[in-house]
Design a protein around this motif. Structure first.
Motif, PDB file in Angstrom:
ATOM      1  N   ARG A  96       1.330  -0.533  -0.502  1.00 21.20           N
ATOM      2  CA  ARG A  96       2.788  -0.519  -0.351  1.00 21.20           C
ATOM      3  C   ARG A  96       3.304  -1.708   0.476  1.00 21.20           C
ATOM      4  O   ARG A  96       4.485  -1.767   0.819  1.00 21.20           O
ATOM      5  N   ASP A 100       8.158  -3.255  -2.970  1.00 20.81           N
ATOM      6  CA  ASP A 100       8.939  -3.593  -4.154  1.00 20.81           C
ATOM      7  C   ASP A 100       9.126  -2.414  -5.098  1.00 20.81           C
ATOM      8  O   ASP A 100       9.440  -2.590  -6.276  1.00 20.81           O
ATOM      9  N   ALA A 101       8.950  -1.207  -4.581  1.00 25.57           N
ATOM     10  CA  ALA A 101       9.202  -0.012  -5.387  1.00 25.57           C
ATOM     11  C   ALA A 101      10.710   0.262  -5.389  1.00 25.57           C
ATOM     12  O   ALA A 101      11.436  -0.204  -4.503  1.00 25.57           O
ATOM     13  N   GLY A 277       7.096   5.621  -2.922  1.00 26.83           N
ATOM     14  CA  GLY A 277       6.867   4.331  -3.567  1.00 26.83           C
ATOM     15  C   GLY A 277       5.541   4.283  -4.292  1.00 26.83           C
ATOM     16  O   GLY A 277       5.431   3.721  -5.396  1.00 26.83           O
ATOM     17  N   GLN A 280       5.913   6.054  -7.487  1.00 27.49           N
ATOM     18  CA  GLN A 280       6.741   5.339  -8.458  1.00 27.49           C
ATOM     19  C   GLN A 280       5.983   4.208  -9.136  1.00 27.49           C
ATOM     20  O   GLN A 280       6.318   3.823 -10.262  1.00 27.49           O
ATOM     21  N   GLN A 281       4.938   3.698  -8.477  1.00 28.67           N
ATOM     22  CA  GLN A 281       4.245   2.523  -9.007  1.00 28.67           C
ATOM     23  C   GLN A 281       2.808   2.775  -9.456  1.00 28.67           C
ATOM     24  O   GLN A 281       2.374   2.207 -10.464  1.00 28.67           O
ATOM     25  N   ILE A 282       2.075   3.588  -8.725  1.00 25.31           N
ATOM     26  CA  ILE A 282       0.644   3.774  -9.012  1.00 25.31           C
ATOM     27  C   ILE A 282       0.327   5.200  -9.450  1.00 25.31           C
ATOM     28  O   ILE A 282      -0.164   5.425 -10.562  1.00 25.31           O
ATOM     29  N   LEU A 284       1.511   7.761 -10.903  1.00 26.96           N
ATOM     30  CA  LEU A 284       2.609   8.193 -11.764  1.00 26.96           C
ATOM     31  C   LEU A 284       2.448   9.654 -12.174  1.00 26.96           C
ATOM     32  O   LEU A 284       1.328  10.183 -12.198  1.00 26.96           O
ATOM     33  N   ARG A 289      -2.145   5.335 -12.716  1.00 22.04           N
ATOM     34  CA  ARG A 289      -2.939   4.099 -12.806  1.00 22.04           C
ATOM     35  C   ARG A 289      -4.100   4.152 -11.815  1.00 22.04           C
ATOM     36  O   ARG A 289      -4.167   3.396 -10.849  1.00 22.04           O
ATOM     37  N   CYS A 293      -5.828   1.806  -8.228  1.00 25.21           N
ATOM     38  CA  CYS A 293      -5.658   2.465  -6.935  1.00 25.21           C
ATOM     39  C   CYS A 293      -6.845   2.199  -6.018  1.00 25.21           C
ATOM     40  O   CYS A 293      -8.009   2.314  -6.435  1.00 25.21           O
TER      41      CYS A 293
END
Length: 310
Positions: A96, A100-101, A277, A280-282, A284, A289, A293
């Protein structure tokens, strides 16, 4: 020498027990003594002034009393916590670092008007939280910009027509219900709090459309008071995937209570921001993803563990 025995000796010999033909033990006195030893009882009783050691006194009835402080004997079970949570949290911090999340640029802390009083900014935080339910940050942020441009205070919201308010917040999730909630909340704040928001959890959750997650985040983001963890769908999902709860929880509120039971309070402020965050990005909701990770080898729910860790 005379062998005449005295009458006293004869009486003593006649009173002696006759030899039994049974297989009775030859040393009854010793056996009786052993029996008494096996029947010895130990009583544990508290003593007001305890020296920290066991002390015993033997009574006439062959009972031994040991005195012990119950508080010294009672051992509390160690507090439960996930085994690898510190390592997992450190890895999430690394992931994090870029900030940029969506939550970093469009979260509730980023939905405040510049030319407003501190009281009105707190109201902005609460409104953004109310709009964020079942809504993506991008949609919530856009609606907040329209409201702020129109004029966003408890006074203006209480006077704006429902239809116009609906157009300003559309297309947030359940926007029709949220129009009702916003109008009722604005009236309450204007009448009871001089246009400000409550500064405690009880007051916040009494407002229409405000749940525990919103209340705890409002306390942190609006009042800068960390009194609990704001658990949304992301925090709820990730806490269960990482096994940061003793058993699987079905509701975010149950997850909050589990987390607050073991997570040190010094982590409460950042854990929502980190996990939202990260979710929202990894991590999900669908098709996480895991291969990207840093926790892929130490996450119980990982689908991308290396062979040496399988």
């Amino acid at each position: 020498m005379s062998t005449v025995r005295s009458p006293y000796f004869k009486r003593l010999r006649s009173s002696a027990p006759k030899k039994s033909k049974s297989n009775a033990p030859l040393t009854p006195a010793l056996d009786s003594k052993k029996a008494k030893v096996t029947r010895t009882k130990v009583k544990l009783e508290p003593q007001d002034s305890f020296s920290g050691k066991f002390t015993g006194t033997k009574s006439n009835s062959h009972e031994t009393k040991a005195y012990v402080n119950r508080k010294e004997v009672k051992q509390e079970n160690p507090k439960w916590e996930p085994v690898l949570w510190k390592k997992q949290l450190a890895n999430i911090r690394k992931m994090r670092q870029s900030k940029d999340a969506p939550v970093d640029t469009m979260g509730c802390e980023k939905c405040k008007g510049e030319n407003y009083s501190e009281k009105d900014k707190r109201f902005h935080t609460l409104v953004s939280l109310m709009l964020s339910s079942q809504t993506k940050d991008q949609v919530t942020h856009a609606a907040m910009l329209r409201l702020i441009e129109h004029g966003l205070t408890a006074e203006t919201v209480s006077r704006i027509p429902d239809e116009q308010l609906g157009k300003l917040i559309y297309p947030v999730g359940f926007w029709k219900k949220k129009v009702i909630y916003l109008k009722k909340t604005a009236h309450i704040l204007k009448e009871e709090y001089d246009g400000d928001i409550p500064d405690d959890i009880d007051g916040l959750v009494k407002l229409p459309g405000v749940g525990p997650k919103m209340a705890y985040l409002a306390m942190t983001c609006a009042w800068n008071k960390v009194v609990g963890i704001g658990v949304d769908v992301h925090v709820h999902r990730i806490a269960n995937r990482l096994k940061w709860v003793k058993s699987r929880t079905k509701l975010p509120e149950s997850t909050r209570k589990e987390l607050e039971d073991w997570l040190p309070q010094s982590y409460w402020r950042e854990v929502n921001w980190l996990l939202v965050g990260f979710g929202q990005q990894i991590c999900l909701p669908v098709s996480p993803r895991c291969s990207d990770c840093l926790n892929k080898d130490i996450c119980p729910s990982s689908t991308a563990k290396t062979k040496m860790h399988k």
